[in-house]
Design a protein around this motif. Structure first.
Motif, mmCIF file in Angstrom:
data_model
loop_
_atom_site.group_PDB
_atom_site.id
_atom_site.type_symbol
_atom_site.label_atom_id
_atom_site.label_comp_id
_atom_site.label_asym_id
_atom_site.label_seq_id
_atom_site.Cartn_x
_atom_site.Cartn_y
_atom_site.Cartn_z
ATOM 1 N N ALA A 58 31.065 17.554 17.213
ATOM 2 C CA ALA A 58 30.997 17.914 18.625
ATOM 3 C C ALA A 58 29.894 18.752 18.861
ATOM 4 O O ALA A 58 29.160 19.300 18.018
ATOM 5 C CB ALA A 58 32.431 18.773 18.663
ATOM 6 N N PRO A 59 29.693 19.124 20.240
ATOM 7 C CA PRO A 59 28.558 19.909 20.600
ATOM 8 C C PRO A 59 28.478 21.392 20.112
ATOM 9 O O PRO A 59 27.442 21.943 19.898
ATOM 10 C CB PRO A 59 28.696 19.955 22.177
ATOM 11 C CG PRO A 59 29.583 18.813 22.670
ATOM 12 C CD PRO A 59 30.397 18.476 21.289
ATOM 13 N N ASP A 60 29.798 21.889 19.695
ATOM 14 C CA ASP A 60 29.815 23.358 19.334
ATOM 15 C C ASP A 60 29.482 23.083 17.679
ATOM 16 O O ASP A 60 29.353 24.277 16.900
ATOM 17 C CB ASP A 60 31.049 23.856 19.495
ATOM 18 C CG ASP A 60 32.260 23.287 18.658
ATOM 19 O OD1 ASP A 60 32.236 22.197 17.969
ATOM 20 O OD2 ASP A 60 33.523 23.601 18.819
ATOM 21 N N LEU A 72 26.358 12.403 16.973
ATOM 22 C CA LEU A 72 26.214 13.668 17.685
ATOM 23 C C LEU A 72 26.763 13.604 19.088
ATOM 24 O O LEU A 72 26.369 12.619 19.783
ATOM 25 C CB LEU A 72 24.861 14.339 17.599
ATOM 26 C CG LEU A 72 24.150 14.245 16.429
ATOM 27 C CD1 LEU A 72 22.509 14.530 16.531
ATOM 28 C CD2 LEU A 72 24.828 15.270 15.545
ATOM 29 N N LEU A 73 27.851 14.316 19.464
ATOM 30 C CA LEU A 73 28.712 14.155 20.993
ATOM 31 C C LEU A 73 27.909 15.045 21.696
ATOM 32 O O LEU A 73 27.572 16.315 21.475
ATOM 33 C CB LEU A 73 29.937 14.541 20.742
ATOM 34 C CG LEU A 73 30.776 13.590 20.018
ATOM 35 C CD1 LEU A 73 32.261 14.111 20.030
ATOM 36 C CD2 LEU A 73 30.495 12.061 20.128
ATOM 37 N N SER A 74 28.091 14.773 22.865
ATOM 38 C CA SER A 74 27.220 15.559 24.330
ATOM 39 C C SER A 74 28.674 16.297 24.777
ATOM 40 O O SER A 74 29.681 15.668 24.564
ATOM 41 C CB SER A 74 26.688 14.745 25.163
ATOM 42 O OG SER A 74 26.273 15.611 26.193
ATOM 43 N N ASP A 75 28.352 17.418 25.356
ATOM 44 C CA ASP A 75 29.154 18.018 26.201
ATOM 45 C C ASP A 75 29.428 17.856 27.703
ATOM 46 O O ASP A 75 30.072 18.332 28.568
ATOM 47 C CB ASP A 75 28.906 19.433 26.232
ATOM 48 C CG ASP A 75 27.686 20.125 26.755
ATOM 49 O OD1 ASP A 75 26.761 19.130 27.032
ATOM 50 O OD2 ASP A 75 27.677 21.299 26.841
ATOM 51 N N ARG A 76 28.606 16.527 27.917
ATOM 52 C CA ARG A 76 28.689 16.094 29.393
ATOM 53 C C ARG A 76 29.334 14.595 29.484
ATOM 54 O O ARG A 76 30.189 14.299 28.080
ATOM 55 C CB ARG A 76 27.333 15.592 30.010
ATOM 56 C CG ARG A 76 26.660 14.573 28.858
ATOM 57 C CD ARG A 76 25.373 14.104 29.449
ATOM 58 N NE ARG A 76 24.917 13.034 28.639
ATOM 59 C CZ ARG A 76 25.209 12.065 28.085
ATOM 60 N NH1 ARG A 76 26.329 11.821 28.363
ATOM 61 N NH2 ARG A 76 24.449 11.322 27.331
#
Length: 83
Positions: free
Chosen positions: A27-29, A68-72
């Motif tokens: 996740a982004p975090d 890897l994920l984006s927060d958008r």
């Protein structure tokens, strides 16, 4: 766009990169939300985490061992929309 998958496949080529079964999904975090079980259409199906799937549109990139994920993207899709 992804290449068609079957349940026996363990590697999928996407616009974001090559995704393999067992890769960690980050996740982004920086937290791990699970590992890749399979790719079903435009969704990564996960195992071993709090989430069952992640939309491929949320993937920001692919490293050697992680997705890897984006927060958008899908996380905010439709917020504030009126029916």
């Amino acid at each position: 766009m992804t290449t068609p998958s079957t349940s026996s496949e363990t590697v999928w080529t996407t616009q974001q990169g090559t995704i393999r079964k067992g890769m960690r999904v980050i996740a982004p975090d920086g937290s791990c939300v699970g590992t890749v079980a399979t790719l079903d259409g435009d969704e990564l199906m996960l195992e071993g985490g709090a989430h069952e799937f992640v939309a491929i549109t949320q993937v920001d990139g692919v490293s050697a061992d992680s997705v890897l994920l984006s927060d958008r993207g899908d996380a905010t899709f439709g917020l504030g929309a009126t029916p």
